[in-house]
Design a protein around this motif. Structure first.
Motif, PDB file in Angstrom:
ATOM      1  N   GLY A 152     -19.435  66.724 -56.196  1.00 54.32           N
ATOM      2  CA  GLY A 152     -20.573  66.229 -56.106  1.00 54.32           C
ATOM      3  C   GLY A 152     -21.663  67.189 -57.116  1.00 54.32           C
ATOM      4  N   ASP A 153     -22.828  67.272 -56.555  1.00 53.43           N
ATOM      5  CA  ASP A 153     -24.410  68.125 -57.809  1.00 53.43           C
ATOM      6  C   ASP A 153     -23.843  69.129 -56.746  1.00 53.43           C
ATOM      7  N   ASN A 154     -23.619  70.258 -56.565  1.00 54.57           N
ATOM      8  CA  ASN A 154     -23.605  71.623 -56.355  1.00 54.57           C
ATOM      9  C   ASN A 154     -23.861  72.871 -57.506  1.00 54.57           C
ATOM     10  N   GLN A 157     -22.934  76.307 -55.992  1.00 54.69           N
ATOM     11  CA  GLN A 157     -21.880  76.485 -55.158  1.00 54.69           C
ATOM     12  C   GLN A 157     -20.380  77.214 -55.932  1.00 54.69           C
ATOM     13  N   VAL A 158     -20.418  77.144 -57.736  1.00 54.42           N
ATOM     14  CA  VAL A 158     -19.619  77.358 -58.019  1.00 54.42           C
ATOM     15  C   VAL A 158     -18.547  78.867 -57.867  1.00 54.42           C
ATOM     16  N   PRO A 159     -17.619  78.633 -59.019  1.00 55.52           N
ATOM     17  CA  PRO A 159     -16.590  77.927 -58.764  1.00 55.52           C
ATOM     18  C   PRO A 159     -15.996  76.831 -57.588  1.00 55.52           C
ATOM     19  N   PHE A 160     -15.492  75.699 -57.590  1.00 49.43           N
ATOM     20  CA  PHE A 160     -15.667  74.766 -56.148  1.00 49.43           C
ATOM     21  C   PHE A 160     -14.250  75.213 -55.307  1.00 49.43           C
ATOM     22  N   ASP A 165     -17.871  71.312 -48.939  1.00 50.51           N
ATOM     23  CA  ASP A 165     -18.640  70.646 -48.486  1.00 50.51           C
ATOM     24  C   ASP A 165     -18.157  69.450 -49.127  1.00 50.51           C
ATOM     25  N   VAL A 166     -17.835  68.844 -48.807  1.00 47.77           N
ATOM     26  CA  VAL A 166     -17.733  67.253 -49.659  1.00 47.77           C
ATOM     27  C   VAL A 166     -17.569  66.005 -49.607  1.00 47.77           C
ATOM     28  N   ASN A 167     -19.159  66.624 -48.392  1.00 49.25           N
ATOM     29  CA  ASN A 167     -19.279  65.210 -47.565  1.00 49.25           C
ATOM     30  C   ASN A 167     -20.579  64.380 -48.484  1.00 49.25           C
ATOM     31  N   HIS A 168     -20.531  64.871 -49.841  1.00 47.71           N
ATOM     32  CA  HIS A 168     -22.242  63.957 -50.765  1.00 47.71           C
ATOM     33  C   HIS A 168     -21.248  64.039 -51.316  1.00 47.71           C
ATOM     34  N   PRO A 169     -20.741  62.804 -52.170  1.00 47.30           N
ATOM     35  CA  PRO A 169     -20.089  62.446 -53.148  1.00 47.30           C
ATOM     36  C   PRO A 169     -21.797  61.677 -53.731  1.00 47.30           C
ATOM     37  N   ILE A 170     -21.745  62.108 -55.182  1.00 45.09           N
ATOM     38  CA  ILE A 170     -22.991  61.091 -55.664  1.00 45.09           C
ATOM     39  C   ILE A 170     -22.197  59.802 -56.506  1.00 45.09           C
ATOM     40  N   ILE A 178     -12.553  61.187 -51.608  1.00 44.25           N
ATOM     41  CA  ILE A 178     -12.465  61.939 -51.208  1.00 44.25           C
ATOM     42  C   ILE A 178     -12.431  60.486 -49.721  1.00 44.25           C
ATOM     43  N   MET A 179     -12.244  59.902 -49.735  1.00 51.88           N
ATOM     44  CA  MET A 179     -11.921  58.475 -48.222  1.00 51.88           C
ATOM     45  C   MET A 179     -10.561  58.517 -48.214  1.00 51.88           C
ATOM     46  N   GLY A 180      -9.610  59.199 -49.780  1.00 45.34           N
ATOM     47  CA  GLY A 180      -7.967  58.771 -50.131  1.00 45.34           C
ATOM     48  C   GLY A 180      -7.403  60.188 -49.346  1.00 45.34           C
ATOM     49  N   GLU A 181      -8.365  60.993 -49.189  1.00 43.23           N
ATOM     50  CA  GLU A 181      -8.120  62.320 -48.625  1.00 43.23           C
ATOM     51  C   GLU A 181      -7.771  62.063 -47.294  1.00 43.23           C
ATOM     52  N   ASN A 182      -9.149  62.328 -46.960  1.00 42.67           N
ATOM     53  CA  ASN A 182      -9.079  61.442 -45.680  1.00 42.67           C
ATOM     54  C   ASN A 182      -8.137  60.765 -45.198  1.00 42.67           C
TER      55      ASN A 182
END
Ligand SMILES: NC(=O)c1ccc[n+]([C@@H]2O[C@H](COP(=O)([O-])OP(=O)(O)OC[C@H]3O[C@@H](n4cnc5c(N)ncnc54)[C@H](O)[C@@H]3O)[C@@H](O)[C@H]2O)c1
Length: 344
Positions: A152-154, A157-160, A165-170, A178-182
């Motif tokens: 997302g837009d972070n 927070q680099v480098p990723f 947290d990856v709960n805020h896809p844009i 992220i749904m696929g990973e989960n």
């Protein structure tokens, strides 16, 4: 099929990354992986010209013939569960010895804004069909193509890193990954499958999708046409050369130390859009004519991979910086442009 056959199923196998992976599997590029039978599943959809996919298939068919490895191609949609069942019935014994690399997806952030339902059904329902059929047929090994877009837009927070947290896809696209990973994690938890999700950072190289910036800009600059540049050119991307990605994917196919891992595959170096255009101008030998446009919704200011985890677990060692990869891409483009324009 004889007993002990190791089969690999590559979904999206005639796409950009998929065709490179299939070529590498057929050539035995990673000596730890023996591929006795290659199964490709792809619907040849028209997200970009399907004749490019047919051209990839032709090369793969020739390679398979020359190395004497059976190649089975299925032109099916991963959303079509009924069509997938007999393929799994037929190839499950070999796939239990080998595994599945699931690359088929609707790719790209911007088009996911106009067709979110298509992205959801392909990337989520399709992934569900594949992992669920793998589980039912006792196929353990599953490698999944995720994406840097999940971060997302972070920019602060680099480098990723994989544990952030990856709960805020844009974008819908990022959300599907992220749904696929989960979903895959739940299958590992419940059924002890062995799954690696790889977060690819903008992949480029020969055969790159024509919708992606490097390919599109190369074509437009070569033809003396304007290139649309979103924003002021300061957005940064971690561009990853295709051979480095394939090195990482093959290592993930081989990996068996833990049941579930998520790993970044990037170059771990960033290039601004303006720098990218300079590299392209130099390689093409022409100045770009720029049509500046506002930043697009869903776009992120920076992607930048921390690759420590893949270095440690996969011995992943990317070796092609943009300064070398762009001239290689442009050389491929020049060599293929006549063939491309003849077929497109
Ligand atoms: N190229 C990149 O920079 C990049 C970055 C991050 C993640 N990824 C992911 O890597 C994977 C491969 O990307 P790519 O760049 O090679 O894209 P691509 O579009 O060239 O390849 C995807 C392939 O999947 C096939 N496909 C799509 N929907 C299908 C369906 N419903 N049924 C069967 N086949 C279907 C397509 O026909 C295509 O051949 C995708 O999952 C993508 O999301 C790519």
């Amino acid at each position: 099929m004889t007993a002990g056959t190791r089969s690999y199923l590559v979904t999206g196998g005639v796409g950009f990354i998929g065709s490179h992976l299939c070529q590498a599997l057929l050539e035995g590029r990673d000596e730890r992986i023996t591929c006795n039978e290659l199964v490709i599943l792809d619907d040849f959809n028209d997200f970009y010209d399907p004749r490019i996919k047919e051209a990839h298939l032709k090369v793969l068919t020739e390679t398979a013939r020359s190395v004497g490895t059976p190649l089975h191609l299925y032109r099916v949609d991963i959303r079509d569960r009924a069509a997938l069942e007999p393929i799994f019935e037929r190839h499950a014994p070999g796939l239990r010895q080998g595994g599945i690399v699931h690359l088929a997806a609707r790719a790209g952030v911007r088009p996911s804004l106009s067709e979110p339902a298509l992205y959801l059904s392909t990337n989520v329902d399709g992934t569900f069909n594949l992992v669920d059929l793998a589980r039912r047929h006792d196929i353990q090994k599953f490698v999944f193509a995720s994406s840097s877009s999940v971060y997302g837009d972070n920019p602060d927070q680099v480098p990723f890193r994989e544990d952030q947290d990856v709960n805020h896809p844009i974008s819908p696209y990022a959300a599907t990954k992220i749904m696929g990973e989960n979903l895959l994690y739940s299958y590992v938890h419940l059924y002890q499958m062995q799954i690696v999700a790889l977060r690819f950072f903008t992949v480029y190289g020969p055969g790159q999708r024509p919708d992606l910036a490097i390919h599109k800009f190369t074509r437009l600059i070569s033809e003396g046409k304007t290139i649309p540049v979103f924003g002021d050119g300061s957005t940064r991307r971690d561009y990853t050369y295709i051979d480095d990605i394939i090195q990482g994917v093959l290592a993930a196919v081989h990996y068996d130390k833990t049941l579930f891992e998520v790993m970044n595959l990037g170059e771990s170096q960033t290039t601004s859009l303006s720098e990218l255009i300079s590299h392209l101008e130099e390689a093409v030998g022409k100045k770009a004519i720029i049509d500046r446009q506002p930043l697009q919704p869903g776009d992120v200011p920076i992607t930048y991979a921390c690759i420590d985890k893949a270095r440690n677990l996969l011995n992943y060692r990317p070796v092609v910086p943009v300064s070398q990869g762009i001239p290689r891409f442009v050389a491929w483009y020049k060599a293929h442009q006549n063939a491309l324009s003849a077929t497109l």
